[in-house]
Design a protein around this motif. Structure first.
Motif, mmCIF file in Angstrom:
data_model
loop_
_atom_site.group_PDB
_atom_site.id
_atom_site.type_symbol
_atom_site.label_atom_id
_atom_site.label_comp_id
_atom_site.label_asym_id
_atom_site.label_seq_id
_atom_site.Cartn_x
_atom_site.Cartn_y
_atom_site.Cartn_z
ATOM 1 N N ALA A 112 1.155 -0.714 -0.205
ATOM 2 C CA ALA A 112 0.004 0.249 0.089
ATOM 3 C C ALA A 112 1.038 1.142 -0.031
ATOM 4 C CB ALA A 112 -0.927 -0.072 0.974
ATOM 5 N N LEU A 113 0.614 2.229 -0.146
ATOM 6 C CA LEU A 113 0.471 4.020 -0.522
ATOM 7 C C LEU A 113 -0.147 4.774 0.441
ATOM 8 C CD1 LEU A 113 1.379 4.285 -4.066
ATOM 9 C CD2 LEU A 113 3.312 2.678 -2.422
ATOM 10 N N LEU A 114 1.269 5.330 1.278
ATOM 11 C CA LEU A 114 0.772 6.629 1.894
ATOM 12 C C LEU A 114 1.049 7.576 1.522
ATOM 13 C CD1 LEU A 114 0.520 4.188 5.689
ATOM 14 C CD2 LEU A 114 -0.860 3.935 3.713
ATOM 15 N N THR A 115 0.312 8.094 1.110
ATOM 16 C CA THR A 115 1.231 9.087 0.380
ATOM 17 C C THR A 115 0.588 10.702 0.353
ATOM 18 O OG1 THR A 115 1.973 10.042 -1.837
ATOM 19 C CG2 THR A 115 -0.168 8.347 -1.882
ATOM 20 N N ASN A 116 1.698 11.486 0.493
ATOM 21 C CA ASN A 116 1.199 13.577 0.941
ATOM 22 C C ASN A 116 0.750 13.832 -0.912
ATOM 23 O OD1 ASN A 116 1.116 13.325 3.229
ATOM 24 N ND2 ASN A 116 3.139 14.160 3.474
#
Length: 225
Positions: A112-116
């Motif tokens: 998963a990507l947790l991106t700003n």
């Protein structure tokens, strides 16, 4: 039933060469100024994200660039302020990304990507990573920017991730390592730029992704011990 294990990643700075992208974008407008202005831009970006957590990332980049150009006494034309948002889809992926994410997924980890960033930006970026991603949590979705905890809590609530089957992997000390530690999420710091801050904040530290598979496995074993 097979246990689902999650490796969450930050994207820009960890998988995509954020500094290169910012510097080259600035150089398009002010040749030779990109490398000089990266740090000033970085500080302004953090400030804008804190001041306006609901602002779209394209607009955050534009405002941070305005402030950095102002500080450097550079004449930034209004129609050039979105150069970073316009070019972000082409920022280079680090060469160690595709093979190691593919190997991690083959080892049984979901990614998963947790991106700003915004939904459309990460959609454009994902196609260039060279490895499948199972899900994404963006700043646009949660209404805030890391180091706010919302990315982590949204992911945890949405997928039932628990600390014995979740490892967070990221480059940014400020945006990722600090909130992950505060939430007691097992974490691997990808210290690509030889940052001299306290490495004990992380469960493991790597200079790049070349050993990420065995490191994530080791951190996960320790979390279950």
């Amino acid at each position: 039933m097979a246990v689902i294990r999650w490796a969450t990643f930050d994207c820009f700075g960890t998988l995509v060469d954020w500094r290169h992208g910012i510097a080259n974008g600035i150089d398009l407008l002010f040749p030779g100024q990109g490398r000089t202005l990266v740090e000033a831009y970085n500080g302004h970006e953090r400030a804008v994200q804190t001041e306006s957590p609901g602002m779209r990332y394209r607009d955050v980049m534009a405002e941070a660039l305005r402030r950095a150009a102002r500080d450097a006494r550079l004449d930034l034309r209004p129609d050039d302020t979105h150069v970073l948002g316009d070019t972000i889809a082409y920022w280079p992926v680090f060469p160690d990304v595709a093979a190691n994410l593919t190997e991690l997924r083959a080892a049984g980890w979901r990614i998963a990507l947790l991106t700003n960033c915004d939904q459309d930006i990460i959609g454009e970026t994902q196609r260039r990573l060279g490895a499948p991603v199972d899900t994404v949590v963006t700043a646009e979705m949660v209404g805030s920017y890391k180091p706010n905890h919302n990315h982590f809590t949204r992911f945890e609530e949405s997928f039932g991730a628990t600390r014995d089957r979740w490892v967070h992997v990221a480059q940014s000390y400020f945006h990722d390592m600090e909130p992950a530690k505060a939430l007691d999420v097992p974490r691997v710091w990808i210290n690509r730029y030889s940052d001299v801050r306290d490495p004990s904040i992380a469960d493991a530290v790597l200079p790049d992704l070349s050993a990420v598979v065995e490191t994530v496995e080791s951190v996960n074993r320790n979390a279950r011990a």
